[in-house]
Enzyme design. Structure first.
Site, PDB file in Angstrom:
ATOM      1  NE  ARG A 232     -88.668  79.528  -5.461  1.00 16.34           N
ATOM      2  CZ  ARG A 232     -88.907  79.613  -6.568  1.00 16.34           C
ATOM      3  NH1 ARG A 232     -88.117  78.466  -7.545  1.00 16.34           N
ATOM      4  NH2 ARG A 232     -89.806  79.669  -7.225  1.00 16.34           N
TER       5      ARG A 232
ATOM      6  CE  LYS B 237     -81.892  85.818  16.456  1.00 17.83           C
ATOM      7  NZ  LYS B 237     -82.209  86.624  16.914  1.00 17.83           N
TER       8      LYS B 237
ATOM      9  CD  GLU C  96     -75.185  93.307  20.549  1.00 18.39           C
ATOM     10  OE1 GLU C  96     -75.631  91.907  21.602  1.00 18.39           O
ATOM     11  OE2 GLU C  96     -76.300  93.730  19.850  1.00 18.39           O
TER      12      GLU C  96
ATOM     13  CE  LYS D  57     -75.281  85.507  16.994  1.00 15.63           C
ATOM     14  NZ  LYS D  57     -76.263  86.380  16.991  1.00 15.63           N
TER      15      LYS D  57
ATOM     16  NE  ARG E 168     -79.868  83.251  17.157  1.00 14.60           N
ATOM     17  CZ  ARG E 168     -79.198  83.516  16.346  1.00 14.60           C
ATOM     18  NH1 ARG E 168     -80.046  81.926  15.145  1.00 14.60           N
ATOM     19  NH2 ARG E 168     -78.900  84.375  15.434  1.00 14.60           N
TER      20      ARG E 168
ATOM     21  CG  ASN F 177     -82.906  88.462  20.888  1.00 18.93           C
ATOM     22  OD1 ASN F 177     -82.195  89.486  20.126  1.00 18.93           O
ATOM     23  ND2 ASN F 177     -83.530  88.036  20.116  1.00 18.93           N
TER      24      ASN F 177
ATOM     25  CG  HIS G  17     -81.236  93.460  21.538  1.00 23.67           C
ATOM     26  ND1 HIS G  17     -79.710  92.531  22.555  1.00 23.67           N
ATOM     27  CD2 HIS G  17     -79.910  93.390  20.054  1.00 23.67           C
ATOM     28  CE1 HIS G  17     -79.188  92.819  21.791  1.00 23.67           C
ATOM     29  NE2 HIS G  17     -78.976  92.446  20.662  1.00 23.67           N
TER      30      HIS G  17
ATOM     31  CG  HIS H 167     -84.260  96.119  18.544  1.00 24.31           C
ATOM     32  ND1 HIS H 167     -85.317  94.416  18.278  1.00 24.31           N
ATOM     33  CD2 HIS H 167     -83.698  96.046  18.035  1.00 24.31           C
ATOM     34  CE1 HIS H 167     -84.247  93.819  17.947  1.00 24.31           C
ATOM     35  NE2 HIS H 167     -82.865  94.991  18.044  1.00 24.31           N
TER      36      HIS H 167
ATOM     37  CG  HIS I 221     -78.115  97.786  17.001  1.00 23.26           C
ATOM     38  ND1 HIS I 221     -79.209  96.852  17.650  1.00 23.26           N
ATOM     39  CD2 HIS I 221     -77.637  96.469  17.671  1.00 23.26           C
ATOM     40  CE1 HIS I 221     -79.169  95.708  17.774  1.00 23.26           C
ATOM     41  NE2 HIS I 221     -78.368  95.403  17.833  1.00 23.26           N
TER      42      HIS I 221
HETATM   43  P1  NAD Z   1     -73.183  98.797  10.651  1.00 23.81           P
HETATM   44  O1  NAD Z   1     -73.057  98.238   9.518  1.00 23.81           O
HETATM   45  O2  NAD Z   1     -74.049 100.461  10.056  1.00 23.81           O
HETATM   46  O3  NAD Z   1     -71.769  99.808  10.561  1.00 23.81           O
HETATM   47  C1  NAD Z   1     -71.820 100.892  11.508  1.00 23.81           C
HETATM   48  C2  NAD Z   1     -70.418 102.458  11.070  1.00 23.81           C
HETATM   49  O4  NAD Z   1     -69.047 101.519  10.573  1.00 23.81           O
HETATM   50  C3  NAD Z   1     -71.106 102.329   9.215  1.00 23.81           C
HETATM   51  O5  NAD Z   1     -70.659 103.623   9.014  1.00 23.81           O
HETATM   52  C4  NAD Z   1     -70.134 101.763   8.285  1.00 23.81           C
HETATM   53  O6  NAD Z   1     -69.831 102.379   7.277  1.00 23.81           O
HETATM   54  C5  NAD Z   1     -68.774 101.738   9.304  1.00 23.81           C
HETATM   55  N1  NAD Z   1     -68.029 100.606   9.631  1.00 23.81           N
HETATM   56  C6  NAD Z   1     -67.808  99.972   9.245  1.00 23.81           C
HETATM   57  N2  NAD Z   1     -66.080  99.147   9.704  1.00 23.81           N
HETATM   58  C7  NAD Z   1     -65.259 100.172   9.540  1.00 23.81           C
HETATM   59  C8  NAD Z   1     -64.538  99.795   9.529  1.00 23.81           C
HETATM   60  N3  NAD Z   1     -63.515  98.818   9.740  1.00 23.81           N
HETATM   61  N4  NAD Z   1     -63.774 101.245  10.290  1.00 23.81           N
HETATM   62  C9  NAD Z   1     -64.973 102.391   9.469  1.00 23.81           C
HETATM   63  N5  NAD Z   1     -65.900 101.967   9.207  1.00 23.81           N
HETATM   64  C10 NAD Z   1     -66.358 100.922   9.222  1.00 23.81           C
HETATM   65  O7  NAD Z   1     -73.453  98.908  12.039  1.00 23.81           O
HETATM   66  P2  NAD Z   1     -72.961  97.599  13.404  1.00 23.81           P
HETATM   67  O8  NAD Z   1     -73.037  98.939  14.412  1.00 23.81           O
HETATM   68  O9  NAD Z   1     -72.322  97.061  11.756  1.00 23.81           O
HETATM   69  O10 NAD Z   1     -74.229  96.953  13.123  1.00 23.81           O
HETATM   70  C11 NAD Z   1     -75.450  96.997  13.748  1.00 23.81           C
HETATM   71  C12 NAD Z   1     -76.746  96.106  12.603  1.00 23.81           C
HETATM   72  O11 NAD Z   1     -76.462  95.036  13.567  1.00 23.81           O
HETATM   73  C13 NAD Z   1     -78.005  96.919  12.944  1.00 23.81           C
HETATM   74  O12 NAD Z   1     -78.586  97.134  11.880  1.00 23.81           O
HETATM   75  C14 NAD Z   1     -78.431  95.605  14.492  1.00 23.81           C
HETATM   76  O13 NAD Z   1     -79.467  95.393  14.257  1.00 23.81           O
HETATM   77  C15 NAD Z   1     -78.010  94.484  13.408  1.00 23.81           C
HETATM   78  N6  NAD Z   1     -77.652  93.718  13.948  1.00 23.81           N
HETATM   79  C16 NAD Z   1     -77.726  92.241  13.535  1.00 23.81           C
HETATM   80  C17 NAD Z   1     -77.275  90.517  14.086  1.00 23.81           C
HETATM   81  C18 NAD Z   1     -77.863  88.814  13.930  1.00 23.81           C
HETATM   82  O14 NAD Z   1     -77.673  89.253  14.733  1.00 23.81           O
HETATM   83  N7  NAD Z   1     -77.754  89.247  12.757  1.00 23.81           N
HETATM   84  C19 NAD Z   1     -76.796  90.618  16.067  1.00 23.81           C
HETATM   85  C20 NAD Z   1     -76.572  91.746  16.085  1.00 23.81           C
HETATM   86  C21 NAD Z   1     -76.726  93.852  15.338  1.00 23.81           C
HETATM   87  N1  GLY Z   2     -78.242  88.747  18.415  1.00 24.27           N
HETATM   88  C1  GLY Z   2     -78.988  88.010  18.399  1.00 24.27           C
HETATM   89  C2  GLY Z   2     -79.481  86.373  17.730  1.00 24.27           C
HETATM   90  O1  GLY Z   2     -78.449  86.856  17.123  1.00 24.27           O
HETATM   91  O2  GLY Z   2     -79.666  86.227  18.428  1.00 24.27           O
END
Ligand code: NAD
Ligand code: GLY
Length: 359
Positions: A118, A140, A182, A224, A238, A242, A245, A249, A262
């Protein structure tokens, strides 16, 4: 090292930004309560940075979970591997999960931390540009459902975010561009001066010039942090984060998770949102052209996939988290640097915008 704060009362936490942060003695330890930690990473990042992180954590009992890489694995089956490891190694409520990787690892680890017994502590160590400027901050967390991106999850804040800019040096150019999407987003929604700065500095950013990248990370994280402090659970402002997005998405879900990154989907999605804002008469054609040029200069797509029909967008956008009482709401611009979330857009204008994709 720079330190920003996400101001959420007794759940406030620092964002450390600098180079070589793993080696800073005591920095990680100051955010770990118990004697056990669980590092979650993927099989691309593990060979690059796991040993260095483990060395910084000598003295703790470490469980390592190395997940398959990529968006296609951001699901229940992969998440279960984290719970399996925590239970096998008998982690108790004082454990700390550490996310070492991009946004996929950060979102899944945070969700696992929110659910395990939890709720246990977690720390974000983002290693992609996208995760350093966006996903590691704000709490998030979650996974994808085949019918919709990030549809299962929780708001759950980390204890700290450690942004080691040195880790970007191994990032492939396509992932750098995805992160820039972003960064550009913050300019479009809130900071016209930042957009101008981005126009001048895009080649330096794409070349991972340390000064330019650090400045972009600091400006992005401070926007942010400010937005999250104002509206942690997205009751209002907030939602502006998006921008692009809802379209993006839909593209990711339609193409199959991981086919378009993404950030790539957000790039094309932002241009669609700019286009709709222009069709509403809220921004001029010069602003539309300028916005599109900025997205293109980051090496991002500016049109949706050819295979995607307007009907595909309509079906997939209907499951967006901003839909309320069945009504689609979109983040649109009233000017560059000035965003609103609204259901008050013309349906013909939306149809024309979606027709950027063939019917
Ligand atoms: P990811 O985590 O898939 O990483 C992208 C690629 O880079 C992967 O292949 C990973 O293995 C590689 N990688 C990571 N670090 C590396 C490094 N230092 N050197 C070489 N390769 C490396 O994708 P991302 O673009 O980091 O994140 C996208 C995700 O984030 C999506 O799922 C999206 O929905 C989410 N997201 C979440 C929020 C939030 O607020 N929580 C905001 C924006 C995006
Ligand atoms: N990436 C959108 C949020 O964090 O709210």
């Amino acid at each position: 090292m720079q330190c920003l704060n996400v101001d959420l009362g007794d759940r406030s936490y620092p964002i450390y930004i600098g180079s070589g942060l793993f080696e800073k003695p005591g920095l990680l330890a100051s955010h770990i309560k118990g004697k056990q930690v669980c590092i979650v990473t993927d099989d691309t990042v593990a060979p690059l940075y796991l040993d260095a992180l483990e060395s910084a954590l000598s003295g703790y009992r470490i469980t390592r979970v190395i997940l398959p890489t990529g968006e296609a694995f951001k699901n229940w089956t992969t998440l279960q591997q984290i719970f399996d490891a925590l239970l096998t190694d008998r982690h108790d409520r004082r454990t700390t999960l550490i996310a070492l990787g991009g946004g996929v690892i950060g979102d899944m680890t945070g969700f696992a931390a929110a659910c395990y017994q939890r709720g246990v502590d977690f720390i974000q160590i983002p290693t992609t540009l996208l995760s350093q400027v966006d996903s590691s901050v704000g709490g998030k967390t979650g996974i994808n459902h085949p019918a919709g991106k990030n549809m299962i999850g929780a708001f759950y804040q980390p204890q700290a975010v450690l942004i080691d800019t040195a880790s970007l040096q191994t990032l492939p150019p396509r992932e750098v561009s995805a992160g820039l999407a972003e960064i550009i987003k913050y300019g479009f929604i809130r900071d016209a001066l930042f957009l101008t700065w981005l126009e001048s500095n895009m080649p330096r950013l794409r070349a991972l010039d340390p000064g330019a990248v650090t400045e972009a990370i600091e400006r992005s994280c401070s926007i942010k942090a400010e937005v999250v402090a104002e509206d942690e659970r997205e009751g209002g402002v907030r939602a502006l984060l998006n921008f692009g997005h809802t379209f993006g998405h839909a593209i990711e879900t339609h193409q199959g998770y991981g086919v378009w990154l993404h950030g790539e989907a957000v790039g094309a999605g932002m241009v669609m949102a700019l286009d709709l804002s222009a069709r509403m008469g809220w921004i001029g054609s010069d602003e539309l052209a300028r916005g599109k040029d900025i997205v293109a200069s980051a090496g991002l797509p500016v049109t949706p996939p050819q295979s995607m029909l307007a009907a595909d967008f309509r079906r997939l956008m209907a499951v967006d988290k901003k839909v309320l009482d069945g009504q689609l709401r979109l983040v649109l611009l009233k000017g560059l640097g000035d965003a609103i979330v609204t259901a008050d857009f013309d349906t013909t204008a939306l149809s024309d915008c979606l027709a950027m994709s063939p019917e």
